[in-house]
Design a protein around this motif. Sequence first.
Motif, PDB file in Angstrom:
ATOM      1  N   ALA A  71      -1.319  11.565  -3.102  1.00  0.00           N
ATOM      2  CA  ALA A  71       0.397  11.517  -2.458  1.00  0.00           C
ATOM      3  C   ALA A  71      -0.349  11.335  -0.849  1.00  0.00           C
ATOM      4  O   ALA A  71       1.049  10.109  -0.761  1.00  0.00           O
ATOM      5  CB  ALA A  71       0.358  13.373  -2.381  1.00  0.00           C
ATOM      6  N   PHE A  72      -1.288  10.667  -0.635  1.00  0.00           N
ATOM      7  CA  PHE A  72      -1.487  10.568   0.821  1.00  0.00           C
ATOM      8  C   PHE A  72      -1.478   8.922   0.797  1.00  0.00           C
ATOM      9  O   PHE A  72      -1.224   8.273   2.079  1.00  0.00           O
ATOM     10  CB  PHE A  72      -3.327  11.020   1.793  1.00  0.00           C
ATOM     11  CG  PHE A  72      -3.699  10.135   2.693  1.00  0.00           C
ATOM     12  CD1 PHE A  72      -3.070  11.268   4.014  1.00  0.00           C
ATOM     13  CD2 PHE A  72      -4.088   9.428   2.808  1.00  0.00           C
ATOM     14  CE1 PHE A  72      -3.348  10.695   4.790  1.00  0.00           C
ATOM     15  CE2 PHE A  72      -5.141   9.581   3.722  1.00  0.00           C
ATOM     16  CZ  PHE A  72      -4.431  10.069   4.968  1.00  0.00           C
ATOM     17  N   GLN A  73      -2.477   8.756  -0.539  1.00  0.00           N
ATOM     18  CA  GLN A  73      -2.135   7.000  -0.666  1.00  0.00           C
ATOM     19  C   GLN A  73      -1.009   6.571  -0.427  1.00  0.00           C
ATOM     20  O   GLN A  73      -0.786   5.176  -0.031  1.00  0.00           O
ATOM     21  CB  GLN A  73      -3.070   6.887  -1.736  1.00  0.00           C
ATOM     22  CG  GLN A  73      -2.925   5.316  -2.207  1.00  0.00           C
ATOM     23  CD  GLN A  73      -4.093   4.658  -0.798  1.00  0.00           C
ATOM     24  OE1 GLN A  73      -4.939   4.835  -0.611  1.00  0.00           O
ATOM     25  NE2 GLN A  73      -3.436   3.568  -0.720  1.00  0.00           N
ATOM     26  N   CYS A  74      -0.097   7.428  -0.918  1.00  0.00           N
ATOM     27  CA  CYS A  74       1.664   6.512  -1.524  1.00  0.00           C
ATOM     28  C   CYS A  74       2.020   6.638   0.176  1.00  0.00           C
ATOM     29  O   CYS A  74       2.711   5.536   0.725  1.00  0.00           O
ATOM     30  CB  CYS A  74       2.669   7.738  -1.778  1.00  0.00           C
ATOM     31  SG  CYS A  74       2.014   6.930  -4.132  1.00  0.00           S
ATOM     32  N   SER A  75       1.735   8.214   0.932  1.00  0.00           N
ATOM     33  CA  SER A  75       1.996   8.323   2.155  1.00  0.00           C
ATOM     34  C   SER A  75       1.637   6.738   3.060  1.00  0.00           C
ATOM     35  O   SER A  75       2.358   5.972   3.872  1.00  0.00           O
ATOM     36  CB  SER A  75       1.469   9.136   3.034  1.00  0.00           C
ATOM     37  OG  SER A  75       1.859   9.567   3.979  1.00  0.00           O
ATOM     38  N   LEU A  76       0.206   6.748   3.015  1.00  0.00           N
ATOM     39  CA  LEU A  76      -0.532   5.603   4.058  1.00  0.00           C
ATOM     40  C   LEU A  76       0.167   3.889   3.823  1.00  0.00           C
ATOM     41  O   LEU A  76       0.283   3.662   4.364  1.00  0.00           O
ATOM     42  CB  LEU A  76      -1.522   5.597   3.484  1.00  0.00           C
ATOM     43  CG  LEU A  76      -2.962   6.297   3.998  1.00  0.00           C
ATOM     44  CD1 LEU A  76      -4.410   6.072   3.592  1.00  0.00           C
ATOM     45  CD2 LEU A  76      -2.929   6.770   5.649  1.00  0.00           C
ATOM     46  N   VAL A  77       0.554   4.005   2.349  1.00  0.00           N
ATOM     47  CA  VAL A  77       1.447   2.300   2.067  1.00  0.00           C
ATOM     48  C   VAL A  77       2.850   2.860   2.658  1.00  0.00           C
ATOM     49  O   VAL A  77       3.703   1.992   2.104  1.00  0.00           O
ATOM     50  CB  VAL A  77       0.795   2.310   1.332  1.00  0.00           C
ATOM     51  CG1 VAL A  77      -0.923   1.633   1.491  1.00  0.00           C
ATOM     52  CG2 VAL A  77       1.363   2.939  -0.197  1.00  0.00           C
ATOM     53  N   HIS A  78       3.422   4.087   2.579  1.00  0.00           N
ATOM     54  CA  HIS A  78       5.015   4.272   2.624  1.00  0.00           C
ATOM     55  C   HIS A  78       5.740   3.621   1.376  1.00  0.00           C
ATOM     56  O   HIS A  78       6.009   3.540   1.151  1.00  0.00           O
ATOM     57  CB  HIS A  78       5.722   3.228   4.007  1.00  0.00           C
ATOM     58  CG  HIS A  78       4.325   3.789   5.366  1.00  0.00           C
ATOM     59  ND1 HIS A  78       5.064   4.598   6.262  1.00  0.00           N
ATOM     60  CD2 HIS A  78       3.719   3.079   5.557  1.00  0.00           C
ATOM     61  CE1 HIS A  78       4.159   4.353   7.394  1.00  0.00           C
ATOM     62  NE2 HIS A  78       3.768   3.846   6.947  1.00  0.00           N
ATOM     63  N   THR A  79       4.943   3.533   0.220  1.00  0.00           N
ATOM     64  CA  THR A  79       5.731   4.144  -0.750  1.00  0.00           C
ATOM     65  C   THR A  79       5.342   5.366  -1.415  1.00  0.00           C
ATOM     66  O   THR A  79       5.455   6.277  -1.202  1.00  0.00           O
ATOM     67  CB  THR A  79       5.155   3.049  -1.785  1.00  0.00           C
ATOM     68  OG1 THR A  79       3.961   3.608  -1.595  1.00  0.00           O
ATOM     69  CG2 THR A  79       4.760   1.660  -1.220  1.00  0.00           C
ATOM     70  N   GLU A  80       6.378   5.567  -3.096  1.00  0.00           N
ATOM     71  CA  GLU A  80       6.584   5.829  -3.952  1.00  0.00           C
ATOM     72  C   GLU A  80       6.062   5.756  -5.299  1.00  0.00           C
ATOM     73  O   GLU A  80       5.684   5.166  -5.197  1.00  0.00           O
ATOM     74  CB  GLU A  80       8.242   7.372  -3.909  1.00  0.00           C
ATOM     75  CG  GLU A  80       8.579   7.050  -3.058  1.00  0.00           C
ATOM     76  CD  GLU A  80       9.780   7.706  -3.051  1.00  0.00           C
ATOM     77  OE1 GLU A  80      10.714   7.727  -4.096  1.00  0.00           O
ATOM     78  OE2 GLU A  80      10.927   8.404  -2.179  1.00  0.00           O
ATOM     79  N   LEU A  81       5.551   7.256  -5.694  1.00  0.00           N
ATOM     80  CA  LEU A  81       5.253   7.274  -6.989  1.00  0.00           C
ATOM     81  C   LEU A  81       6.057   6.254  -7.715  1.00  0.00           C
ATOM     82  O   LEU A  81       7.570   6.581  -7.599  1.00  0.00           O
ATOM     83  CB  LEU A  81       4.675   8.431  -7.573  1.00  0.00           C
ATOM     84  CG  LEU A  81       3.611   8.547  -7.438  1.00  0.00           C
ATOM     85  CD1 LEU A  81       3.486  10.509  -7.754  1.00  0.00           C
ATOM     86  CD2 LEU A  81       2.013   7.677  -7.372  1.00  0.00           C
ATOM     87  N   PRO A  82       5.907   5.684  -8.997  1.00  0.00           N
ATOM     88  CA  PRO A  82       7.101   4.797 -10.152  1.00  0.00           C
ATOM     89  C   PRO A  82       7.907   6.125 -10.636  1.00  0.00           C
ATOM     90  O   PRO A  82       6.865   7.725 -10.853  1.00  0.00           O
ATOM     91  CB  PRO A  82       6.283   4.521 -11.398  1.00  0.00           C
ATOM     92  CG  PRO A  82       4.956   4.109 -10.601  1.00  0.00           C
ATOM     93  CD  PRO A  82       4.570   5.312  -9.587  1.00  0.00           C
ATOM     94  N   GLU A  83       8.415   6.220 -11.517  1.00  0.00           N
ATOM     95  CA  GLU A  83       9.871   7.372 -11.323  1.00  0.00           C
ATOM     96  C   GLU A  83       9.336   8.605 -12.759  1.00  0.00           C
ATOM     97  O   GLU A  83       9.831   9.315 -13.134  1.00  0.00           O
ATOM     98  CB  GLU A  83      10.890   7.241 -11.522  1.00  0.00           C
ATOM     99  CG  GLU A  83      12.017   8.500 -11.508  1.00  0.00           C
ATOM    100  CD  GLU A  83      13.518   7.800 -11.963  1.00  0.00           C
ATOM    101  OE1 GLU A  83      14.170   8.710 -11.999  1.00  0.00           O
ATOM    102  OE2 GLU A  83      14.257   7.034 -11.009  1.00  0.00           O
TER     103      GLU A  83
END
Length: 120
Positions: A71-83
């Motif tokens: 989740a932190f990595q997703c927050s850093l790159v401003h994306t969400e996980l695949p559905e």
Amino acid sequence: MEAVNKAFLTNKVFRAAVKPLANFWANASGYRRLGLVYDDLIIEESPEAQEALRRLPNDVMAARILRMKRAFQCSLVHTELPENMWTKPEDDKKYFMPVLNQVKEEYKERETFDSLKLSK
């Protein structure tokens, strides 16, 4: 106040009315789109929370750390996980709150017994 809370929690009509709103709120908050479960959001800075984290099994703690890193990595790159990697509502189970509540009860009990005064 606690009696009112218990009355609401045990009332089946109230729970049936609030359940759809609760699911909507959980989906709208966005933590599931990052692969987190609700108990990952609990602030862990109190002594009770630290003790509860210490009591978690190693596999549960490893899964928690993995979810938080992802989740932190997703927050850093401003994306969400695949559905297909989002947390499903049926997978959003409590694993930390029961342990935390048990620790809080133990701390409260310890405080109660430590505050007893002996008189002759």
